[in-house]
Scaffold this motif. Structure first.
Motif, PDB file in Angstrom:
ATOM      1  N   THR A 231       0.836  -1.198   0.000  1.00 38.33           N
ATOM      2  CA  THR A 231       0.000   0.000   0.000  1.00 38.33           C
ATOM      3  C   THR A 231       0.874   1.254   0.000  1.00 38.33           C
ATOM      4  N   GLU A 232       0.253   2.384  -0.308  1.00 36.46           N
ATOM      5  CA  GLU A 232       0.993   3.643  -0.286  1.00 36.46           C
ATOM      6  C   GLU A 232       1.625   3.870   1.086  1.00 36.46           C
ATOM      7  N   ALA A 233       0.869   3.593   2.131  1.00 40.78           N
ATOM      8  CA  ALA A 233       1.374   3.812   3.491  1.00 40.78           C
ATOM      9  C   ALA A 233       2.577   2.924   3.776  1.00 40.78           C
TER      10      ALA A 233
ATOM     11  N   ARG B  65      -5.889  -1.284 -10.354  1.00 39.82           N
ATOM     12  CA  ARG B  65      -7.311  -1.630 -10.393  1.00 39.82           C
ATOM     13  C   ARG B  65      -7.996  -0.794  -9.320  1.00 39.82           C
ATOM     14  N   HIS B  66      -8.795   0.143  -9.753  1.00 33.92           N
ATOM     15  CA  HIS B  66      -9.394   1.095  -8.829  1.00 33.92           C
ATOM     16  C   HIS B  66     -10.201   0.376  -7.747  1.00 33.92           C
ATOM     17  N   GLY B  67      -9.900   0.752  -6.524  1.00 37.25           N
ATOM     18  CA  GLY B  67     -10.593   0.156  -5.390  1.00 37.25           C
ATOM     19  C   GLY B  67      -9.992  -1.161  -4.941  1.00 37.25           C
ATOM     20  N   VAL B  68      -9.006  -1.661  -5.702  1.00 36.82           N
ATOM     21  CA  VAL B  68      -8.399  -2.961  -5.362  1.00 36.82           C
ATOM     22  C   VAL B  68      -6.929  -2.798  -5.003  1.00 36.82           C
ATOM     23  N   GLY B  69      -6.174  -2.115  -5.879  1.00 37.03           N
ATOM     24  CA  GLY B  69      -4.746  -1.921  -5.631  1.00 37.03           C
ATOM     25  C   GLY B  69      -3.962  -1.882  -6.925  1.00 37.03           C
TER      26      GLY B  69
END
Length: 244
Positions: free
Chosen positions: A39-41, A70-74
């Protein structure tokens, strides 16, 4: 795999460092096709960078065809096998340094193209080159746009090699190869626009004359001089802090 903080000073460099690190993981197989990126974090914590840097790096990886989101998925790894063919996107030509990098590529490509053109050109090639130079000169004197005529001249040299791969590559990249299509080269070189373009076309004339004379060594030298002059003018205009 943290990026040493003393090796980077600007956000753009941080993003490139992050791109290099993630690309290396993909090349080494530590991140494989269909693997989900952290994830970005998580990336922010590992590399000690901001969210803006992470998003810029992901955007560059997407442009390179190494990942897809994939939007909403990663964001997932595409893998090296599915990466697209070579390309230069407009966003890769946003700064003087970027344009200089493309000029270095052109020097290696077009010097040899000019030499081959001197050996293989036909009358039609020479006519198109001559017309392009005349159109360039007219545009300069009328304060018009000379970029298309500049590109037409260089493209015809590629065609005059009679090797379709030279022309295909030039045609694919298009007018982004011409520095002033991306930056104000006359202003960067601290000179009058018309004077600058006259100088450019004089260099074109030297290339044309060598090709018309069937002299590959002179054609190679004239093209190298032309492109090296463009590169060096931009190098001198760069702020010292950006380096060469």
């Amino acid at each position: 795999m943290n990026i040493p903080p003393d090796t980077v000073r600007r956000p753009r460099t941080l993003a490139i460092g992050l791109v290099d690190a993630l690309s290396q993981r993909i090349r080494e197989g530590r991140l494989q096709a269909d693997d989900k990126l952290p994830t970005e974090a998580e990336i922010m914590r590992e590399f000690g960078v901001s969210r803006t840097v992470v998003r810029e790096a992901i955007s560059k990886l997407q442009a390179a065809g190494l990942v897809r989101t994939r939007h909403g998925v990663g964001t997932f790894v595409v893998g090296l096998v599915d990466a697209p063919a070579f390309r230069i996107d407009p966003e890769q030509l946003a700064t003087v340094r970027d344009v200089i990098a493309v000029l270095e590529l052109r020097i290696s490509l077009e010097t040899e193209a000019a030499a081959l053109a001197a050996l293989r050109r036909n009358d039609e090639n020479l006519t198109v080159m001559r017309e392009s130079l005349a159109a360039f000169s007219a545009a300069v004197e009328q304060d018009g746009d000379s970029v298309a005529h500049d590109f037409a001249f260089h493209l015809e040299i590629a065609r005059a090699t009679q090797n379709p791969h030279f022309a295909d590559l030039m045609g694919y990249v298009g007018t982004t190869l011409i520095p002033r299509a991306r930056v104000n080269t006359a202003r960067a070189a601290h000179t009058d626009r018309r004077e600058y373009l006259r100088r450019v076309n004089a260099e074109h004339e030297n290339i044309y004359n060598a090709i018309a004379d069937g002299d590959p060594e002179s054609a190679r030298a004239a093209m190298r001089t032309h492109l090296s002059n463009s590169r060096d003018r931009l190098r001198r205009a760069q702020p010292a802090s950006l380096g060469a």
